[in-house]
Write a protein that holds these residues in place. Structure first.
Motif, PDB file in Angstrom:
ATOM      1  N   PHE A 176       0.825  -1.205   0.000  1.00  0.00           N
ATOM      2  CA  PHE A 176       0.000   0.000   0.000  1.00  0.00           C
ATOM      3  C   PHE A 176       0.862   1.259   0.000  1.00  0.00           C
ATOM      4  O   PHE A 176       0.475   2.282  -0.561  1.00  0.00           O
ATOM      5  CB  PHE A 176      -0.955  -0.014   1.189  1.00  0.00           C
ATOM      6  N   SER A 177       2.021   1.196   0.618  1.00  0.00           N
ATOM      7  CA  SER A 177       2.913   2.355   0.616  1.00  0.00           C
ATOM      8  C   SER A 177       3.420   2.659  -0.787  1.00  0.00           C
ATOM      9  O   SER A 177       3.615   3.813  -1.154  1.00  0.00           O
ATOM     10  CB  SER A 177       4.106   2.110   1.547  1.00  0.00           C
ATOM     11  N   VAL A 178       3.629   1.618  -1.579  1.00  0.00           N
ATOM     12  CA  VAL A 178       4.203   1.790  -2.912  1.00  0.00           C
ATOM     13  C   VAL A 178       3.132   1.965  -3.983  1.00  0.00           C
ATOM     14  O   VAL A 178       3.265   2.791  -4.886  1.00  0.00           O
ATOM     15  CB  VAL A 178       5.097   0.571  -3.255  1.00  0.00           C
ATOM     16  N   LEU A 179       2.050   1.213  -3.882  1.00  0.00           N
ATOM     17  CA  LEU A 179       1.049   1.178  -4.944  1.00  0.00           C
ATOM     18  C   LEU A 179      -0.123   2.121  -4.692  1.00  0.00           C
ATOM     19  O   LEU A 179      -0.944   2.344  -5.572  1.00  0.00           O
ATOM     20  CB  LEU A 179       0.526  -0.253  -5.123  1.00  0.00           C
ATOM     21  N   GLY A 180      -0.203   2.663  -3.482  1.00  0.00           N
ATOM     22  CA  GLY A 180      -1.271   3.607  -3.182  1.00  0.00           C
ATOM     23  C   GLY A 180      -2.507   2.924  -2.642  1.00  0.00           C
ATOM     24  O   GLY A 180      -2.650   1.709  -2.671  1.00  0.00           O
ATOM     25  N   GLY A 181      -3.430   3.723  -2.150  1.00  0.00           N
ATOM     26  CA  GLY A 181      -4.657   3.187  -1.572  1.00  0.00           C
ATOM     27  C   GLY A 181      -4.707   3.436  -0.083  1.00  0.00           C
ATOM     28  O   GLY A 181      -3.685   3.660   0.567  1.00  0.00           O
ATOM     29  N   TRP A 182      -5.911   3.408   0.452  1.00  0.00           N
ATOM     30  CA  TRP A 182      -6.077   3.582   1.895  1.00  0.00           C
ATOM     31  C   TRP A 182      -5.820   2.254   2.579  1.00  0.00           C
ATOM     32  O   TRP A 182      -6.476   1.260   2.270  1.00  0.00           O
ATOM     33  CB  TRP A 182      -7.496   4.049   2.204  1.00  0.00           C
ATOM     34  N   PRO A 183      -4.861   2.176   3.491  1.00  0.00           N
ATOM     35  CA  PRO A 183      -4.555   0.888   4.114  1.00  0.00           C
ATOM     36  C   PRO A 183      -5.535   0.541   5.230  1.00  0.00           C
ATOM     37  O   PRO A 183      -5.560   1.205   6.262  1.00  0.00           O
ATOM     38  CB  PRO A 183      -3.147   1.093   4.680  1.00  0.00           C
ATOM     39  N   PRO A 184      -6.382  -0.469   5.039  1.00  0.00           N
ATOM     40  CA  PRO A 184      -7.234  -0.937   6.129  1.00  0.00           C
ATOM     41  C   PRO A 184      -6.435  -1.820   7.074  1.00  0.00           C
ATOM     42  O   PRO A 184      -5.210  -1.726   7.134  1.00  0.00           O
ATOM     43  CB  PRO A 184      -8.324  -1.721   5.386  1.00  0.00           C
ATOM     44  N   SER A 185      -7.092  -2.701   7.797  1.00  0.00           N
ATOM     45  CA  SER A 185      -6.410  -3.634   8.693  1.00  0.00           C
ATOM     46  C   SER A 185      -5.529  -4.570   7.876  1.00  0.00           C
ATOM     47  O   SER A 185      -5.698  -4.695   6.651  1.00  0.00           O
ATOM     48  CB  SER A 185      -7.437  -4.449   9.475  1.00  0.00           C
ATOM     49  N   PRO A 186      -4.567  -5.265   8.516  1.00  0.00           N
ATOM     50  CA  PRO A 186      -3.727  -6.209   7.758  1.00  0.00           C
ATOM     51  C   PRO A 186      -4.538  -7.227   6.975  1.00  0.00           C
ATOM     52  O   PRO A 186      -4.230  -7.518   5.808  1.00  0.00           O
ATOM     53  CB  PRO A 186      -2.878  -6.863   8.843  1.00  0.00           C
ATOM     54  N   LYS A 187      -5.591  -7.779   7.605  1.00  0.00           N
ATOM     55  CA  LYS A 187      -6.430  -8.735   6.875  1.00  0.00           C
ATOM     56  C   LYS A 187      -7.150  -8.047   5.724  1.00  0.00           C
ATOM     57  O   LYS A 187      -7.302  -8.606   4.638  1.00  0.00           O
ATOM     58  CB  LYS A 187      -7.435  -9.384   7.834  1.00  0.00           C
ATOM     59  N   GLY A 188      -7.602  -6.811   5.969  1.00  0.00           N
ATOM     60  CA  GLY A 188      -8.263  -6.057   4.917  1.00  0.00           C
ATOM     61  C   GLY A 188      -7.321  -5.756   3.771  1.00  0.00           C
ATOM     62  O   GLY A 188      -7.714  -5.774   2.603  1.00  0.00           O
ATOM     63  N   MET A 189      -6.059  -5.456   4.093  1.00  0.00           N
ATOM     64  CA  MET A 189      -5.086  -5.187   3.046  1.00  0.00           C
ATOM     65  C   MET A 189      -4.856  -6.425   2.184  1.00  0.00           C
ATOM     66  O   MET A 189      -4.760  -6.334   0.958  1.00  0.00           O
ATOM     67  CB  MET A 189      -3.763  -4.694   3.650  1.00  0.00           C
TER      68      MET A 189
END
Length: 267
Positions: A176-189
């Motif tokens: 998510f840091s590299v590709l973008g997007g709002w980071p949800p919980s680890p499972k959500g990610m």
């Protein structure tokens, strides 16, 4: 005994207990409580915890990890002054994502409503685009952890196992840091990676395969981070990046004396 959390009734019961405790602890200083995470989106399962933000009149922030009736509760005690900094463009993306999808459980003077609306407004504008610095720091950490793992994988399996666990746990956030997007919980990610970047998801799952040897897990970690970063992370050459031009000497003042760091280059 572990309580299985999987229904709105289960979540509501645990929330009621914590809400009562917060009111007893803070009284009129409790300005609002917001349910976030899987409990707010009806996606809770047996392994889910309960995520709560308590907005209070305090001069301190605290994160509490507590258990009620066998269910883990992740509780954030947040002063308004801190939320003002977190919920803005370029602020804390995890907070913005969480509160934008939150459910208000208690509200005094519409304080909780103001922060949830603020989070939704920032969230609707889209996630901040990753910068060159973000990419550099992810590459640097990946390179560092992979190099350390490679150096001990045959001689110190305990350290190698620890480093590989770190690489696997960090893998969704790195994406998510590299590709973008709002980071949800680890499972959500992981769920979003599976939907948005299926090829990357397959590599992420390989990192978690307990049947692999340490050497095979290292190879899986290298494959994941190379696929994510598009870089050769297997060499031991000096890393070249935006911070490579940092001066060789840096002055730090501690008390009445000076400490000079003579080599501040990234490693």
């Amino acid at each position: 005994m572990t309580t299985l959390l999987g229904t709105r009734d289960d979540t509501g019961r645990i929330v009621g207990i914590v809400l009562s405790e917060l009111r007893e602890e803070f009284g009129a200083r409790l300005l609002g409580v917001v349910l976030t995470g899987s409990g707010a989106t009806d996606s809770a399962c047996a392994s889910s915890d309960v995520d709560l933000f308590a907005i209070a009149t305090t001069d301190w922030f605290q994160r509490r990890r507590i258990t009620r009736e066998g269910v883990a509760v992740d509780l954030f005690i947040e002063p308004t002054t801190r939320l003002d900094l977190q919920l803005r463009r370029g602020g804390n993306v995890a907070y913005i994502h969480a509160l934008a999808h939150g459910i208000i459980l208690a509200d005094s003077g519409s304080v909780a409503r103001r922060y949830v609306d603020l989070a939704r407004s920032v969230h609707a504008a889209g996630p901040p685009a990753p910068t060159g610095g973000d990419l550099f720091m992810v590459r640097l950490r990946a390179r560092t952890l992979l190099d350390k793992t490679r150096s001990v994988v045959h001689d110190d399996p305990h350290v190698a196992r620890y480093l590989l666990t770190d690489l696997a746990a960090w893998a969704p956030q790195a994406a998510f840091s590299v590709l973008g997007g709002w980071p949800p919980s680890p499972k959500g990610m992981l769920r979003e990676i599976r939907l948005r970047w299926p090829a990357l998801y397959e590599r992420a799952i390989a990192l978690l395969d307990p049947t692999l040897s340490l050497s095979e897990r290292l190879s899986a970690a290298e494959a994941y981070y190379r696929a994510l970063l598009g870089d050769d992370l297997t060499t031991a050459d000096e890393f070249i990046g935006p911070r490579a031009s940092i001066g060789l000497h840096r002055r730090i003042v501690i008390g009445d004396g000076d400490v000079v760091i003579t080599d501040a280059r990234p490693r």
